[in-house]
Design a protein around this motif. Sequence first.
Motif, PDB file in Angstrom:
ATOM      1  N   VAL A  63       0.733  -1.303  -0.154  1.00  0.00           N
ATOM      2  CA  VAL A  63      -0.054  -0.052  -0.048  1.00  0.00           C
ATOM      3  C   VAL A  63       0.856   1.165   0.069  1.00  0.00           C
ATOM      4  O   VAL A  63       1.986   1.461   0.852  1.00  0.00           O
ATOM      5  CB  VAL A  63      -1.135   0.068   0.980  1.00  0.00           C
ATOM      6  N   PHE A  64       0.567   2.150  -0.793  1.00  0.00           N
ATOM      7  CA  PHE A  64       1.307   3.402  -0.774  1.00  0.00           C
ATOM      8  C   PHE A  64       0.458   4.676  -0.240  1.00  0.00           C
ATOM      9  O   PHE A  64      -0.747   4.446  -0.385  1.00  0.00           O
ATOM     10  CB  PHE A  64       1.811   3.819  -2.096  1.00  0.00           C
ATOM     11  N   ARG A  65       0.955   5.688   0.210  1.00  0.00           N
ATOM     12  CA  ARG A  65       0.446   7.005   0.610  1.00  0.00           C
ATOM     13  C   ARG A  65       1.189   8.099   0.116  1.00  0.00           C
ATOM     14  O   ARG A  65       2.078   8.155   0.342  1.00  0.00           O
ATOM     15  CB  ARG A  65       0.286   6.690   2.179  1.00  0.00           C
ATOM     16  N   LYS A  67       0.387  12.517  -0.019  1.00  0.00           N
ATOM     17  CA  LYS A  67      -0.688  13.663   0.258  1.00  0.00           C
ATOM     18  C   LYS A  67      -1.111  14.523  -0.966  1.00  0.00           C
ATOM     19  O   LYS A  67       0.006  14.914  -1.770  1.00  0.00           O
ATOM     20  CB  LYS A  67       0.114  14.821   1.338  1.00  0.00           C
ATOM     21  N   ASN A  73      -4.475  12.605   2.882  1.00  0.00           N
ATOM     22  CA  ASN A  73      -3.684  11.697   2.517  1.00  0.00           C
ATOM     23  C   ASN A  73      -4.615  10.830   1.657  1.00  0.00           C
ATOM     24  O   ASN A  73      -5.803  10.291   1.647  1.00  0.00           O
ATOM     25  CB  ASN A  73      -3.505  10.515   3.874  1.00  0.00           C
ATOM     26  N   TYR A  75      -4.228   7.016  -0.529  1.00  0.00           N
ATOM     27  CA  TYR A  75      -4.003   5.649  -0.644  1.00  0.00           C
ATOM     28  C   TYR A  75      -4.354   4.705  -1.952  1.00  0.00           C
ATOM     29  O   TYR A  75      -5.268   5.034  -2.451  1.00  0.00           O
ATOM     30  CB  TYR A  75      -4.509   4.935   0.779  1.00  0.00           C
ATOM     31  N   MET A  77      -2.389   1.014  -3.983  1.00  0.00           N
ATOM     32  CA  MET A  77      -2.018  -0.270  -4.007  1.00  0.00           C
ATOM     33  C   MET A  77      -1.249  -0.717  -5.096  1.00  0.00           C
ATOM     34  O   MET A  77      -1.762  -0.210  -6.142  1.00  0.00           O
ATOM     35  CB  MET A  77      -2.752  -1.154  -3.260  1.00  0.00           C
ATOM     36  N   SER A 108      -5.111   2.681  -8.222  1.00  0.00           N
ATOM     37  CA  SER A 108      -5.359   3.753  -7.297  1.00  0.00           C
ATOM     38  C   SER A 108      -7.088   4.152  -7.376  1.00  0.00           C
ATOM     39  O   SER A 108      -7.367   5.070  -6.970  1.00  0.00           O
ATOM     40  CB  SER A 108      -4.997   5.170  -7.940  1.00  0.00           C
ATOM     41  N   ARG A 186       7.303  -0.713   7.225  1.00  0.00           N
ATOM     42  CA  ARG A 186       6.911   0.636   6.862  1.00  0.00           C
ATOM     43  C   ARG A 186       8.187   1.552   6.538  1.00  0.00           C
ATOM     44  O   ARG A 186       9.040   1.430   7.436  1.00  0.00           O
ATOM     45  CB  ARG A 186       5.995   1.197   8.019  1.00  0.00           C
ATOM     46  N   GLU A 188       9.335   5.326   4.575  1.00  0.00           N
ATOM     47  CA  GLU A 188       9.079   6.521   4.143  1.00  0.00           C
ATOM     48  C   GLU A 188      10.470   7.142   3.295  1.00  0.00           C
ATOM     49  O   GLU A 188      11.474   6.899   3.708  1.00  0.00           O
ATOM     50  CB  GLU A 188       8.764   7.695   5.386  1.00  0.00           C
TER      51      GLU A 188
END
Length: 218
Positions: A63-65, A67, A73, A75, A77, A108, A186, A188
């Motif tokens: 899963v990507f996030r 902004k 935010n 999300y 995948m 998306s 996780r 970043e």
Amino acid sequence: SMRICPLCVVGASAGLALLGAAGLMSLDRAITSPAQAAAQASAAKSAEASGPFDIDAVHSSVVFRIKHLGVANFYGMFEKISGKFHIDPANLDKSMIEATVDVASIDSNNKDRDQHLLSDSFFAAKEFPTMTFKSTKFTKTGENTFDVAGELTLLGKTRPVTTKVEFTGQGPGRQPGVTVAGFEARLEFKRSDFGMSYLIPGVSDEVGLIVALEGTRK
């Protein structure tokens, strides 16, 4: 009348006692040997089956996030991931993660946006069809948590990154002789570090990844 030698009686009794003890020892060996053999076989199998787990994409999530416009935010995948991993809290030098994501599997929840994300403005999927991660070092931070340093490759560029990993479990699979294990990571990073700068800051430079993987080992 027949006279019995006391020494002979003592000797015979001792002999019978020895034979009895030997018999009990033999019986004990006969009783415990299968258990011992099973334990030894199990230990040997455990030592032998210490190789990596193959990632099971059907039971894994990537899963990507990002902004959007600095306010919300968003999300999405990736549906296809492959690779292998082995996490041994007692032997971090032998622990490893290697994962490859098929960027064309992005979802998306909007087909037009997916096609835009696969274009040269973002993932340039035709030229760079995969995103990969390969671990280089595990550092224990808790009973089942680790900081895992590694190399992330995106758009043909490789950069060092560190991901937070939680080993979430290991146990028997649904099929005989199969072991399953899982972890969640996780991460970043800044997409501009890999040359993906289009639409910053409307679409944030910072990207978050949540990777929850299940693997199998026979």
